[in-house]
Enzyme design. Structure first.
Site, PDB file in Angstrom:
ATOM      1  N   ASP A  20       4.769  43.740 -56.864  1.00 31.36           N
ATOM      2  CA  ASP A  20       3.441  44.100 -56.350  1.00 31.36           C
ATOM      3  C   ASP A  20       2.520  42.881 -56.300  1.00 31.36           C
ATOM      4  O   ASP A  20       2.830  41.813 -56.828  1.00 31.36           O
ATOM      5  CB  ASP A  20       2.812  45.221 -57.204  1.00 31.36           C
ATOM      6  CG  ASP A  20       3.146  45.081 -58.686  1.00 31.36           C
ATOM      7  OD1 ASP A  20       3.362  43.944 -59.139  1.00 31.36           O
ATOM      8  OD2 ASP A  20       3.209  46.102 -59.382  1.00 31.36           O
ATOM      9  N   ASN A  48       0.577  55.173 -68.139  1.00 29.05           N
ATOM     10  CA  ASN A  48       0.520  56.455 -67.410  1.00 29.05           C
ATOM     11  C   ASN A  48       1.839  56.763 -66.683  1.00 29.05           C
ATOM     12  O   ASN A  48       1.899  57.660 -65.846  1.00 29.05           O
ATOM     13  CB  ASN A  48      -0.641  56.456 -66.404  1.00 29.05           C
ATOM     14  CG  ASN A  48      -0.452  55.424 -65.296  1.00 29.05           C
ATOM     15  OD1 ASN A  48       0.505  54.647 -65.305  1.00 29.05           O
ATOM     16  ND2 ASN A  48      -1.360  55.417 -64.332  1.00 29.05           N
ATOM     17  N   HIS A  67       3.479  54.675 -64.670  1.00 33.09           N
ATOM     18  CA  HIS A  67       3.712  54.013 -63.372  1.00 33.09           C
ATOM     19  C   HIS A  67       4.793  52.941 -63.475  1.00 33.09           C
ATOM     20  O   HIS A  67       5.016  52.350 -64.522  1.00 33.09           O
ATOM     21  CB  HIS A  67       2.412  53.481 -62.742  1.00 33.09           C
ATOM     22  CG  HIS A  67       1.841  52.234 -63.343  1.00 33.09           C
ATOM     23  ND1 HIS A  67       0.490  51.953 -63.316  1.00 33.09           N
ATOM     24  CD2 HIS A  67       2.403  51.168 -63.977  1.00 33.09           C
ATOM     25  CE1 HIS A  67       0.267  50.785 -63.883  1.00 33.09           C
ATOM     26  NE2 HIS A  67       1.412  50.290 -64.298  1.00 33.09           N
ATOM     27  N   GLU A 107       1.486  54.887 -58.839  1.00 31.44           N
ATOM     28  CA  GLU A 107       0.705  55.676 -59.781  1.00 31.44           C
ATOM     29  C   GLU A 107       1.177  57.137 -59.752  1.00 31.44           C
ATOM     30  O   GLU A 107       1.860  57.557 -58.803  1.00 31.44           O
ATOM     31  CB  GLU A 107      -0.780  55.605 -59.383  1.00 31.44           C
ATOM     32  CG  GLU A 107      -1.361  54.202 -59.412  1.00 31.44           C
ATOM     33  CD  GLU A 107      -1.615  53.671 -60.827  1.00 31.44           C
ATOM     34  OE1 GLU A 107      -0.848  53.985 -61.754  1.00 31.44           O
ATOM     35  OE2 GLU A 107      -2.590  52.922 -60.995  1.00 31.44           O
TER      36      GLU A 107
HETATM   37  C1  F6R Z   1       3.470  44.586 -62.836  1.00 32.67           C
HETATM   38  C2  F6R Z   1       3.717  46.007 -62.632  1.00 32.67           C
HETATM   39  C3  F6R Z   1       3.234  47.040 -63.594  1.00 32.67           C
HETATM   40  C4  F6R Z   1       3.395  46.634 -65.057  1.00 32.67           C
HETATM   41  C5  F6R Z   1       2.857  47.716 -65.983  1.00 32.67           C
HETATM   42  C6  F6R Z   1       2.925  47.294 -67.438  1.00 32.67           C
HETATM   43  O1  F6R Z   1       4.031  43.815 -61.787  1.00 32.67           O
HETATM   44  O2  F6R Z   1       4.288  46.345 -61.656  1.00 32.67           O
HETATM   45  O3  F6R Z   1       3.920  48.235 -63.365  1.00 32.67           O
HETATM   46  O4  F6R Z   1       4.753  46.408 -65.320  1.00 32.67           O
HETATM   47  O5  F6R Z   1       1.538  48.003 -65.648  1.00 32.67           O
HETATM   48  O6  F6R Z   1       2.047  46.220 -67.638  1.00 32.67           O
HETATM   49  P1  F6R Z   1       1.997  45.429 -69.004  1.00 32.67           P
HETATM   50  O7  F6R Z   1       3.302  44.743 -69.145  1.00 32.67           O
HETATM   51  O8  F6R Z   1       0.876  44.455 -68.837  1.00 32.67           O
HETATM   52  O9  F6R Z   1       1.763  46.441 -70.067  1.00 32.67           O
END
Ligand code: F6R
Length: 269
Positions: free
Chosen positions: A67, A137, A139, A144
């Site tokens: 992303d 959450n 994702h 989401e």
């Molecule tokens: C990042 C991504 C998100 C993160 C997720 C966890 O490229 O796609 O799905 O992997 O939000 O984020 P952290 O590791 O910061 O807890």
């Protein structure tokens, strides 16, 4: 779904880095799907160590990041391209022209950028191994809750929960985007292998729902239960709410023996 529980976050990083090393040494022109966020930082540090020890080279590797924030240029310090350069790409021998991000700036059509990203992934032969983090959450990428399981790369509006979770990474007066381009769930499911990493107690509920919750678009990560080659790698804190933990500990031991005998990633040629 294989579940591996490691003692510490360092051990998680070590384990995942060794999977990546094994994969690239087996298929030097491998295509990796990569994630940003706090979770993979230790993994990227470990990959740099392996590279410095001449245990792996990324010269022929192609990467696709999951992303990128909408309307954030790759040179912006909040961009995921900047993040990847800082934590990994600037310190290894990857050819950056083979490192892809779904960048969409204002005035550009996100639908076309999404289609193009999908085409690039297909032209690269598909993703061999996708690395995922996990949102509290549920994702994956920025898919989401309520994201379609059929979704492809597209623009998504972030939930308030995700914006709040990520606000720690922005200074007080800094602009925090509320939209992002993200691979879709179907894009992720098309990867031949998936490794999801989760560390820390704050992920324990999401981990439990991912492994044994109902499969529902309300919890996007739950669809990984239907992928045939998923490994979930956790530290003890993230695994603290997993039901049936003894089973997973035992299965991981048995699988390790078999994998040491017969190798990993048998579907990759
Ligand atoms: C990042 C991504 C998100 C993160 C997720 C966890 O490229 O796609 O799905 O992997 O939000 O984020 P952290 O590791 O910061 O807890």
């Amino acid at each position: 779904m294989e579940v591996i529980i490691c003692d510490t976050q360092e051990a998680v990083a070590d384990r995942v880095a060794n999977y990546i090393k094994y994969l690239i040494n087996k298929k030097e022109n491998a295509t990796l799907g990569l994630a940003t966020g706090s979770t993979p930082i230790k993994l990227y540090k470990k990959l740099i160590e392996l590279y410095n020890n001449n245990e792996v080279t990324f010269k022929k590797t192609t990467t696709f990041n999951l992303d990128e924030y909408y309307n954030i240029d790759g040179d912006n310090i909040q961009s995921y391209r900047y993040f990847m350069n800082k934590y990994l790409f600037n310190k290894i021998d990857i050819d950056k022209s083979k490192a892809h991000f779904p960048i969409c700036l204002e005035g550009e059509n996100p639908n076309l950028i999404g289609d193009l990203y999908e085409k690039k992934i297909i032209n690269a032969g598909g993703i061999d191994l996708q690395i995922l983090g996990l949102g509290s959450n549920g994702h994956i990428g920025f898919n989401e809750p309520s994201s379609s399981f059929m979704s492809k790369t597209r623009i998504k509006t972030l939930t308030q929960k995700t914006i709040d979770d990520n606000s720690r990474l922005f200074n007080k007066n800094e602009y925090q985007p509320n939209m992002a381009m993200t691979m879709g769930i179907s894009t992720i499911l098309n990867a031949k292998y998936i490794i999801l990493i989760a560390t820390g107690e704050n992920k324990s509920d999401a981990v439990n729902r991912l492994i044994s919750g109902a499969i529902s678009s309300k919890n996007p990560a739950s669809i990984l239960q239907n992928h045939k080659n998923v490994i979930v790698i956790l530290d003890e804190d993230a695994s603290s709410k997993v039901n049936n933990i003894d089973y997973y500990l035992n299965a991981a031991k048995e699988n390790k023996k078999l994998q040491e005998q017969f190798g990993y990633f048998h579907e990759l040629k």
